[in-house]
Design an enzyme around this catalytic site. Sequence first.
Site, PDB file in Angstrom:
ATOM      1  N   HIS A 134       0.631  -1.305  -0.036  1.00  0.00           N
ATOM      2  CA  HIS A 134      -0.071   0.100  -0.065  1.00  0.00           C
ATOM      3  C   HIS A 134       0.915   1.152   0.113  1.00  0.00           C
ATOM      4  CE1 HIS A 134      -3.573   2.446   1.121  1.00  0.00           C
ATOM      5  NE2 HIS A 134      -2.671   3.243   1.886  1.00  0.00           N
ATOM      6  N   GLU A 135       1.835   1.322   0.871  1.00  0.00           N
ATOM      7  CA  GLU A 135       2.789   2.612   0.904  1.00  0.00           C
ATOM      8  C   GLU A 135       3.672   2.591  -0.283  1.00  0.00           C
ATOM      9  OE1 GLU A 135       2.331   4.763   3.125  1.00  0.00           O
ATOM     10  OE2 GLU A 135       1.053   3.502   4.396  1.00  0.00           O
ATOM     11  N   GLU A 197      -6.039   6.784  -1.267  1.00  0.00           N
ATOM     12  CA  GLU A 197      -6.098   5.557  -0.398  1.00  0.00           C
ATOM     13  C   GLU A 197      -6.658   4.315  -0.988  1.00  0.00           C
ATOM     14  OE1 GLU A 197      -4.227   5.327   2.059  1.00  0.00           O
ATOM     15  OE2 GLU A 197      -3.809   7.434   2.719  1.00  0.00           O
TER      16      GLU A 197
END
Length: 262
Positions: A134-135, A197
């Site tokens: 995700h990052e 996100e």
Amino acid sequence: MKKSMGLLFTLLILAGCGSVPLTGRKQLLLVSDQDVVASSLQQYNDYIKTSTLSTNKAQTAMVERVGKRIAAATEQYLWGNGMGDEVKNFSWEFHLVKDPQVNAFCMPGGKIVVYEGLMPYVSSDDELAVVLGHEVAHAVARHSNERMSQQIMAKYGGEILGAALSKKSAAIQNVAGTVYGLGTQYGVMLPFSRQHESEADYMGLVLMTMAGYNPNVAVNFWKKMSAGKSGSTPEFMSTHPSDATRIANIQKYLPEMSKYKK
């Protein structure tokens, strides 16, 4: 005159458009990747100098091991899909810091920090890969660049054709604090938008799968995260869509992940 200015403005926006790898979403990118990295690096270095790195050797090694594996798979994907020139924008770092918050964040150029408070939720390399994928996705999607471009547009408006771009460095520095947020009351990088996100959720699943991790663990991991610590929602999840929506989206993405498996 007004019509010509409008045309110039439109051309400027078109020239500043880019596409997100994997999703193809069009995005506004008025600032070069090099400028974004340069504007954030000092804040990041100051943060690392004033933070206390974790003394937990096993967890630190885990963060570095999983992070580097995902970064390597990411670069391989970029090279293999005609985006090898973007690899030079990344100088990957993965740090675990002493902090009880359940959080992690990514700075431009691939500077990623995980807090010790998140590690009790992680029971395997696969689950940590959900977080780090995700990052890494935030970095690959150039979400910081896009957010900075949006801030410059909001701050300067029509002036972007003149003073703002002729003094680009000053414009970048003026919005950097509101983009990154390190050192503000948040203490860490400001949250990305829900659109960013959600996009990072999808891309993160793809990247972790490319790296050889099991994306199917993501549903159970996010269920653990949604329960929160002491009944409160972790900061890491605060700007996402509702937990139910997020988990439903991930379940919808999972069948597609089979085509990215090694």
